[in-house]
Design an enzyme around this catalytic site. Structure first.
Site, PDB file in Angstrom:
ATOM      1  N   HIS A 197      -1.845  39.122 -22.870  1.00 48.82           N
ATOM      2  CA  HIS A 197      -1.105  38.367 -23.890  1.00 48.82           C
ATOM      3  C   HIS A 197      -1.930  37.215 -24.431  1.00 48.82           C
ATOM      4  CE1 HIS A 197       3.328  39.747 -23.480  1.00 48.82           C
ATOM      5  NE2 HIS A 197       2.505  40.722 -23.167  1.00 48.82           N
ATOM      6  N   ASP A 198      -2.715  36.595 -23.571  1.00 47.30           N
ATOM      7  CA  ASP A 198      -3.563  35.504 -24.042  1.00 47.30           C
ATOM      8  C   ASP A 198      -4.558  36.038 -25.074  1.00 47.30           C
ATOM      9  OD1 ASP A 198      -4.721  32.999 -24.292  1.00 47.30           O
ATOM     10  OD2 ASP A 198      -6.146  33.359 -22.669  1.00 47.30           O
ATOM     11  N   ASP A 238      -4.409  51.931  -9.395  1.00 46.24           N
ATOM     12  CA  ASP A 238      -5.125  53.214  -9.351  1.00 46.24           C
ATOM     13  C   ASP A 238      -4.907  53.933 -10.683  1.00 46.24           C
ATOM     14  OD1 ASP A 238      -2.483  54.097  -9.285  1.00 46.24           O
ATOM     15  OD2 ASP A 238      -2.501  54.510  -7.138  1.00 46.24           O
ATOM     16  N   GLY A 254      -7.131  35.168 -29.608  1.00 47.46           N
ATOM     17  CA  GLY A 254      -8.261  35.352 -28.699  1.00 47.46           C
ATOM     18  C   GLY A 254      -7.977  34.765 -27.327  1.00 47.46           C
ATOM     19  N   ASN A 260       7.511  37.416 -24.171  1.00 42.15           N
ATOM     20  CA  ASN A 260       7.055  36.756 -22.946  1.00 42.15           C
ATOM     21  C   ASN A 260       7.787  37.283 -21.723  1.00 42.15           C
ATOM     22  OD1 ASN A 260       9.576  35.664 -22.566  1.00 42.15           O
ATOM     23  ND2 ASN A 260       8.938  33.548 -22.667  1.00 42.15           N
ATOM     24  N   HIS A 274      -0.601  49.666 -16.710  1.00 36.51           N
ATOM     25  CA  HIS A 274       0.797  49.916 -16.359  1.00 36.51           C
ATOM     26  C   HIS A 274       0.929  50.700 -15.050  1.00 36.51           C
ATOM     27  CE1 HIS A 274       2.390  49.026 -20.702  1.00 36.51           C
ATOM     28  NE2 HIS A 274       1.880  47.967 -20.098  1.00 36.51           N
ATOM     29  N   SER A 322      -4.141  29.981 -24.960  1.00 33.54           N
ATOM     30  CA  SER A 322      -2.999  29.534 -25.766  1.00 33.54           C
ATOM     31  C   SER A 322      -1.689  29.967 -25.109  1.00 33.54           C
ATOM     32  CB  SER A 322      -3.096  30.086 -27.191  1.00 33.54           C
ATOM     33  OG  SER A 322      -3.234  31.494 -27.178  1.00 33.54           O
ATOM     34  N   ASP A 352      -8.019  32.254 -25.272  1.00 31.59           N
ATOM     35  CA  ASP A 352      -8.247  30.805 -25.392  1.00 31.59           C
ATOM     36  C   ASP A 352      -7.205  30.005 -24.627  1.00 31.59           C
ATOM     37  OD1 ASP A 352      -5.979  31.248 -26.865  1.00 31.59           O
ATOM     38  OD2 ASP A 352      -6.547  29.922 -28.517  1.00 31.59           O
ATOM     39  N   ARG A 409      -1.187  40.870 -17.032  1.00 32.53           N
ATOM     40  CA  ARG A 409      -0.449  40.865 -18.299  1.00 32.53           C
ATOM     41  C   ARG A 409      -0.603  39.530 -19.023  1.00 32.53           C
ATOM     42  NH1 ARG A 409       5.458  40.466 -19.455  1.00 32.53           N
ATOM     43  NH2 ARG A 409       5.750  41.347 -21.530  1.00 32.53           N
TER      44      ARG A 409
END
Ligand code: HEM
Ligand SMILES: *[C@@H]1O[C@H](CO)[C@@H](O)[C@H](O)[C@H]1NC(C)=O
Ligand SMILES: *[C@@H]1O[C@H](CO)[C@@H](O)[C@H](O)[C@H]1NC(C)=O
Ligand SMILES: *[C@@H]1O[C@H](CO)[C@@H](O)[C@H](O)[C@H]1NC(C)=O
Ligand SMILES: *[C@@H]1O[C@H](CO)[C@@H](O)[C@H](O)[C@H]1NC(C)=O
Ligand SMILES: *[C@@H]1O[C@H](CO)[C@@H](O)[C@H](O)[C@H]1NC(C)=O
Ligand SMILES: *[C@@H]1O[C@H](CO)[C@@H](O)[C@H](O)[C@H]1NC(C)=O
Ligand SMILES: *[C@@H]1O[C@H](CO)[C@@H](O)[C@H](O)[C@H]1NC(C)=O
Ligand SMILES: *[C@@H]1O[C@H](CO)[C@@H](O)[C@H](O)[C@H]1NC(C)=O
Ligand SMILES: *[C@@H]1O[C@H](CO)[C@@H](O)[C@H](O)[C@H]1NC(C)=O
Ligand SMILES: *[C@@H]1O[C@H](CO)[C@@H](O)[C@H](O)[C@H]1NC(C)=O
Length: 323
Positions: A65-66, A252, A71, A93, A192, A75, A73, A61
């Site tokens: 999110h990054d 899976d 992009g 977050n 998920h 961040s 990077d 995850r």
């Protein structure tokens, strides 16, 4: 004479093409500059994954999110400072974790090859390696050569991370804005299959879906009854529930089987069944082999979103602060 000219042209062309490649991700980017890099990432990630079965979900995850904000990077790793609230401290977050593992990897890499391996590549490799641990082999190919950004803004996380309350149209648009297709949307939602979700992100579906004290009719009522035993009120913001009941630490294609039984946890999961094309892709993912192949391809696309390469960006010295 003519062949000498041709030779010169060939040399020039391959030089230009070679330069072009400097600006792209590639296999084993650190082969000559830090030969052990990928093995170091894998070793440390596996050591932690052996102890903590929740780690793959955290790192997978984190990578998502990054990549969706500015992009891939790194961040997502930057800390907030006096004049700037970073992505880390934005609302979506919730439960982002695993930063300590990234830091340990970075510390080791800085010892072995100072200033060479980007935090962005570490996140991408560690996400792959954590999921791969239980399979004792790499589950998808990761190209490397990303560089680190130096900007992280909470507002951009809010704007770019899709909400669990999204409908199909919104999800499709969100992915399209990253050049990802509906196929990628469905396939990557299969992530998920591992991890947990907080009650407050879906309890409206149990208790007050349309504001009339009702449940979401698209949620399996047996499953809703079960979820109510876990999330006892609309105001519970702390309890977490496994997203793929019974196999939340097993990577899976069960997510899709559950989804078909109307047991997707979030509205954004259920939304994948509300469109013909998307729902057909869900059906295809019921074949395990197909899911693994497709997941690997879509992860490669996600891992390439807006990357900084060549001389853009920097190689951070510490992953939580820009140089
Ligand atoms: C399609 C849009 C998506 C939405 C709306 C969404 C939303 C969410 C939400 C709300 C959570 C629960 C967070 C919490 O309560 O702590 C979650 C968890 C998770 N998401 Fe997604 N997600 C999406 C796509 C993805 C993608 C593309 C990936 C990775 C490829 C991913 C991987 C995960 C993982 C592994 C978890 C479990 C985290 C944990 O156990 O801490 N998600 N997602
Ligand atoms: C990685 O771990 C293996 C097995 O534990 C070990 O043999 C190898 O030396 C380690 N490599 C690095 C680069 O840490
Ligand atoms: C893993 O857990 C064991 C026992 O709980 C502990 O001794 C060890 O230090 C832990 N390793 C890591 C990397 O956290
Ligand atoms: C925050 O302050 C630093 C200097 O301390 C400056 O370089 C940076 O641009 C500022 N960031 C914002 C978002 O204003
Ligand atoms: C997430 O953001 C909240 C503030 O919205 C902050 O208190 C919390 O520490 C952040 N979590 C992480 C893991 O950074
Ligand atoms: C994991 O794979 C390595 C080789 O890639 C092999 O030597 C080792 O025995 C495997 N471990 C397990 C537990 O299967
Ligand atoms: C989807 O959600 C967006 C944003 O909330 C909304 O504007 C739009 O009308 C919704 N679309 C459908 C088909 O419900
Ligand atoms: C998507 O593709 C377009 C056209 O190739 C490109 O300009 C844009 O930067 C890409 N967006 C992302 C987020 O990669
Ligand atoms: C359910 O939603 C309605 C409309 O938003 C609100 O008036 C009511 O207070 C909510 N019920 C509960 C139990 O929160
Ligand atoms: C709801 O889940 C149960 C198993 O828990 C399953 O037997 C049933 O078919 C599901 N209902 C629908 C509508 O998918
Ligand atoms: C961010 O990095 C760029 C180079 O990519 C550099 O020119 C700029 O000064 C850096 N900004 C900050 C605030 O560190």
């Amino acid at each position: 004479m003519a062949s000498a000219k041709l030779f010169l042209i060939l040399v020039l062309v391959s030089w230009v093409l070679g330069l072009g490649h400097c600006g792209e991700l590639r296999k084993n980017f650190y082969k000559t500059t830090c030969r052990q890099a990928e093995q170091i990432v894998q070793n440390i990630t596996w050591k932690h994954a052996a102890n903590n079965s929740a780690l793959p979900a955290k790192l997978l995850r984190m990578h998502f999110h990054d990549c969706f904000v500015r992009g891939c990077d790194a961040s997502v790793l930057l800390d907030s400072v006096a004049n700037n609230t970073a992505e880390k401290d934005a609302i979506p977050n919730l439960s982002l974790a695993g930063f300590d593992v990234i830091d340990e990897i970075k510390t080791q890499l800085e010892k072995s090859c100072p200033g060479v391996v980007s935090c962005a590549d570490i996140v991408t490799l560690a996400a792959r390696d954590s999921v791969s641990f239980k399979f004792n082999r790499s589950m998808w190919e990761v190209l490397t050569g990303r560089r680190d950004g130096n900007i992280s803004r909470a507002s951009e996380a809010l704007a770019n991370i899709p909400s669990p309350f999204s409908n199909f149209t919104t999800l499709k648009q969100s992915f399209a804005s990253k050049n990802l297709t509906v196929q990628d949307l469905v396939v990557l939602s299969g992530a998920h299959t591992i991890g947990v979700g907080h009650c407050n992100l879906f309890s409206n579906r149990l208790y007050n879906f349309t504001g009339k004290g009702d449940a979401d009719p698209s949620l399996n009522s047996t499953y809703a009854t079960f979820l109510k035993t876990k999330c006892q009120s609309l105001s519970d913001t702390t309890t977490t529930v496994e997203m793929d009941p019974g196999s939340s630490v097993t990577f899976d294609n069960d997510y899709f089987t559950s989804l078909k039984l109307q047991k997707g946890m979030f509205q954004s999961d259920a939304a994948l069944l509300t469109n013909k094309g998307s729902s057909n892709i869900v059906n295809e993912m019921l074949r395990s082999g197909k899911f693994f192949t497709e997941f690997s391809q879509s992860m490669k696309k996600m891992g390439a979103i807006g990357v900084l390469t060549g001389s853009s960006g920097e190689i951070r010295k510490k992953c939580n602060v820009a140089n």
